[in-house]
Design a protein around this motif. Structure first.
Motif, PDB file in Angstrom:
ATOM      1  N   VAL A  48     -12.841   4.483   7.313  1.00 49.51           N
ATOM      2  CA  VAL A  48     -12.660   4.725   5.877  1.00 49.51           C
ATOM      3  C   VAL A  48     -13.438   3.700   5.056  1.00 49.51           C
ATOM      4  O   VAL A  48     -14.083   4.047   4.063  1.00 49.51           O
ATOM      5  N   LEU A  49     -13.411   2.435   5.455  1.00 54.11           N
ATOM      6  CA  LEU A  49     -14.144   1.408   4.717  1.00 54.11           C
ATOM      7  C   LEU A  49     -15.639   1.711   4.711  1.00 54.11           C
ATOM      8  O   LEU A  49     -16.294   1.642   3.667  1.00 54.11           O
ATOM      9  N   GLY A  95      -4.055  -5.041   6.182  1.00 55.21           N
ATOM     10  CA  GLY A  95      -3.169  -4.015   5.639  1.00 55.21           C
ATOM     11  C   GLY A  95      -3.947  -3.272   4.569  1.00 55.21           C
ATOM     12  O   GLY A  95      -4.769  -2.419   4.860  1.00 55.21           O
ATOM     13  N   THR A  96      -3.758  -3.669   3.332  1.00 50.59           N
ATOM     14  CA  THR A  96      -4.442  -3.062   2.199  1.00 50.59           C
ATOM     15  C   THR A  96      -5.835  -3.651   2.044  1.00 50.59           C
ATOM     16  O   THR A  96      -6.038  -4.850   2.238  1.00 50.59           O
ATOM     17  N   MET A  97      -6.791  -2.791   1.669  1.00 49.92           N
ATOM     18  CA  MET A  97      -8.148  -3.241   1.371  1.00 49.92           C
ATOM     19  C   MET A  97      -8.553  -2.663   0.022  1.00 49.92           C
ATOM     20  O   MET A  97      -8.180  -1.545  -0.304  1.00 49.92           O
ATOM     21  N   THR A  98      -9.308  -3.452  -0.736  1.00 52.61           N
ATOM     22  CA  THR A  98      -9.851  -2.942  -1.995  1.00 52.61           C
ATOM     23  C   THR A  98     -11.364  -3.047  -1.939  1.00 52.61           C
ATOM     24  O   THR A  98     -11.920  -3.920  -1.275  1.00 52.61           O
ATOM     25  N   LEU A  99     -12.009  -2.156  -2.664  1.00 52.25           N
ATOM     26  CA  LEU A  99     -13.462  -2.092  -2.703  1.00 52.25           C
ATOM     27  C   LEU A  99     -13.866  -1.885  -4.150  1.00 52.25           C
ATOM     28  O   LEU A  99     -13.312  -1.030  -4.828  1.00 52.25           O
ATOM     29  N   SER A 100     -14.822  -2.676  -4.627  1.00 53.81           N
ATOM     30  CA  SER A 100     -15.269  -2.520  -6.012  1.00 53.81           C
ATOM     31  C   SER A 100     -16.728  -2.926  -6.140  1.00 53.81           C
ATOM     32  O   SER A 100     -17.317  -3.509  -5.233  1.00 53.81           O
ATOM     33  N   TRP A 101     -17.293  -2.602  -7.289  1.00 55.22           N
ATOM     34  CA  TRP A 101     -18.666  -2.946  -7.625  1.00 55.22           C
ATOM     35  C   TRP A 101     -18.620  -3.954  -8.756  1.00 55.22           C
ATOM     36  O   TRP A 101     -17.956  -3.743  -9.770  1.00 55.22           O
ATOM     37  N   ILE A 110     -15.353  -6.724  -1.436  1.00 53.80           N
ATOM     38  CA  ILE A 110     -14.348  -6.217  -0.503  1.00 53.80           C
ATOM     39  C   ILE A 110     -13.247  -7.260  -0.389  1.00 53.80           C
ATOM     40  O   ILE A 110     -13.523  -8.430  -0.126  1.00 53.80           O
ATOM     41  N   GLU A 111     -12.007  -6.814  -0.628  1.00 54.87           N
ATOM     42  CA  GLU A 111     -10.850  -7.686  -0.465  1.00 54.87           C
ATOM     43  C   GLU A 111      -9.969  -7.089   0.622  1.00 54.87           C
ATOM     44  O   GLU A 111      -9.698  -5.896   0.613  1.00 54.87           O
ATOM     45  N   VAL A 112      -9.537  -7.936   1.548  1.00 52.90           N
ATOM     46  CA  VAL A 112      -8.685  -7.493   2.643  1.00 52.90           C
ATOM     47  C   VAL A 112      -7.411  -8.334   2.594  1.00 52.90           C
ATOM     48  O   VAL A 112      -7.471  -9.560   2.604  1.00 52.90           O
ATOM     49  N   PHE A 113      -6.280  -7.630   2.519  1.00 50.92           N
ATOM     50  CA  PHE A 113      -4.981  -8.283   2.440  1.00 50.92           C
ATOM     51  C   PHE A 113      -4.226  -8.042   3.745  1.00 50.92           C
ATOM     52  O   PHE A 113      -4.367  -6.985   4.361  1.00 50.92           O
ATOM     53  N   PRO A 114      -3.401  -8.990   4.170  1.00 53.13           N
ATOM     54  CA  PRO A 114      -2.671  -8.818   5.430  1.00 53.13           C
ATOM     55  C   PRO A 114      -1.531  -7.814   5.305  1.00 53.13           C
ATOM     56  O   PRO A 114      -1.026  -7.546   4.213  1.00 53.13           O
ATOM     57  N   ILE A 115      -1.129  -7.291   6.459  1.00 56.29           N
ATOM     58  CA  ILE A 115       0.070  -6.463   6.534  1.00 56.29           C
ATOM     59  C   ILE A 115       1.243  -7.395   6.290  1.00 56.29           C
ATOM     60  O   ILE A 115       1.295  -8.503   6.827  1.00 56.29           O
ATOM     61  N   THR A 116       2.160  -6.943   5.473  1.00 56.00           N
ATOM     62  CA  THR A 116       3.362  -7.744   5.255  1.00 56.00           C
ATOM     63  C   THR A 116       4.545  -7.019   5.862  1.00 56.00           C
ATOM     64  O   THR A 116       4.578  -5.796   5.917  1.00 56.00           O
ATOM     65  N   VAL A 137      -6.023 -13.844   1.851  1.00 51.07           N
ATOM     66  CA  VAL A 137      -6.920 -12.783   1.402  1.00 51.07           C
ATOM     67  C   VAL A 137      -8.314 -13.096   1.942  1.00 51.07           C
ATOM     68  O   VAL A 137      -8.762 -14.242   1.883  1.00 51.07           O
ATOM     69  N   LEU A 138      -8.987 -12.074   2.469  1.00 47.55           N
ATOM     70  CA  LEU A 138     -10.410 -12.197   2.806  1.00 47.55           C
ATOM     71  C   LEU A 138     -11.166 -11.558   1.655  1.00 47.55           C
ATOM     72  O   LEU A 138     -10.946 -10.391   1.341  1.00 47.55           O
ATOM     73  N   LEU A 139     -12.022 -12.321   0.995  1.00 41.50           N
ATOM     74  CA  LEU A 139     -12.805 -11.857  -0.146  1.00 41.50           C
ATOM     75  C   LEU A 139     -14.279 -12.008   0.196  1.00 41.50           C
ATOM     76  O   LEU A 139     -14.755 -13.117   0.451  1.00 41.50           O
TER      77      LEU A 139
END
Length: 190
Positions: A48-49, A95-101, A110-116, A137-139
């Motif tokens: 998906v990413l 867990g959750t990932m965000t993607l933006s320009w 790209i931001e990657v957040f851990p599963i909680t 967070v991985l940014l």
């Protein structure tokens, strides 16, 4: 305050696997100098990413001249086929990932957040809701060319697993699989 593993830009940002097809663990890996972060994630998250990165870049390209050069394909000089760097020490599971320009810097973010493990309930009527802050967070902020190369590699990594059954679409192990669409007959890898 969360620990932010920021790479702006990373020297290397790739997805890769450890293990045999059917038993693989997928990792995002970002490195700058001697600092390296590896985040575990699911195969579907990788697929998906990669798809969303390409869609985002296609949209930026379609929106017209913005002074940003967005390649339609991954540049050959950015094609990274090397294995993941060792040692792989899982920082957290995605867990959750965000993607933006980011138009001001012409970067994919790209931001990657851990599963909680927390169960999050929505607000009750007039109650104000505050989302819990993640521990880490991985940014990652990468150029359009690096983003295309990332998506290309991610697609290859996903496809490098077990072949799909032509009837049911499920993965076929080397010893075959019981295909529900073939009335339970055992299909073998061709």
């Amino acid at each position: 305050m969360p620990v932010i593993h920021e790479f702006d830009p990373p020297e290397r940002f790739v997805v890769g696997t450890v293990g045999e097809p059917g038993q693989r663990t997928f990792f995002l890996q970002a490195r700058s100098g001697t600092r390296m972060v590896s985040v575990a994630l699911e195969k579907q998250q990788v697929a998906v990413l990669a798809e969303r990165v390409d869609e985002l870049l296609d949209q930026v390209l379609e929106d017209g001249p913005s002074g940003t050069i967005v390649p339609a394909l991954a540049p050959h000089d950015l094609d990274d086929q090397a294995p993941l760097e060792q040692p792989i020490e899982e920082e957290f599971r995605a867990g959750t990932m965000t993607l933006s320009w980011d138009p001001s810097e012409s970067r994919v973010v790209i931001e990657v957040f851990p599963i909680t493990g927390e169960v999050v309930a929505g607000p009750e009527d007039d109650e104000e809701y505050e989302e819990p802050e993640p521990d880490e967070v991985l940014l990652v902020r990468i150029t359009p060319g690096a983003a295309r190369a990332f998506a290309l590699r991610a697609g290859r990594v996903v496809e490098a697993g077990r072949p799909s059954c032509p009837f049911c679409g499920g993965p076929v192990d080397p010893e075959g699989h019981l295909c529900v669409r073939a009335n339970g007959f055992r299909r073998r890898e061709a």
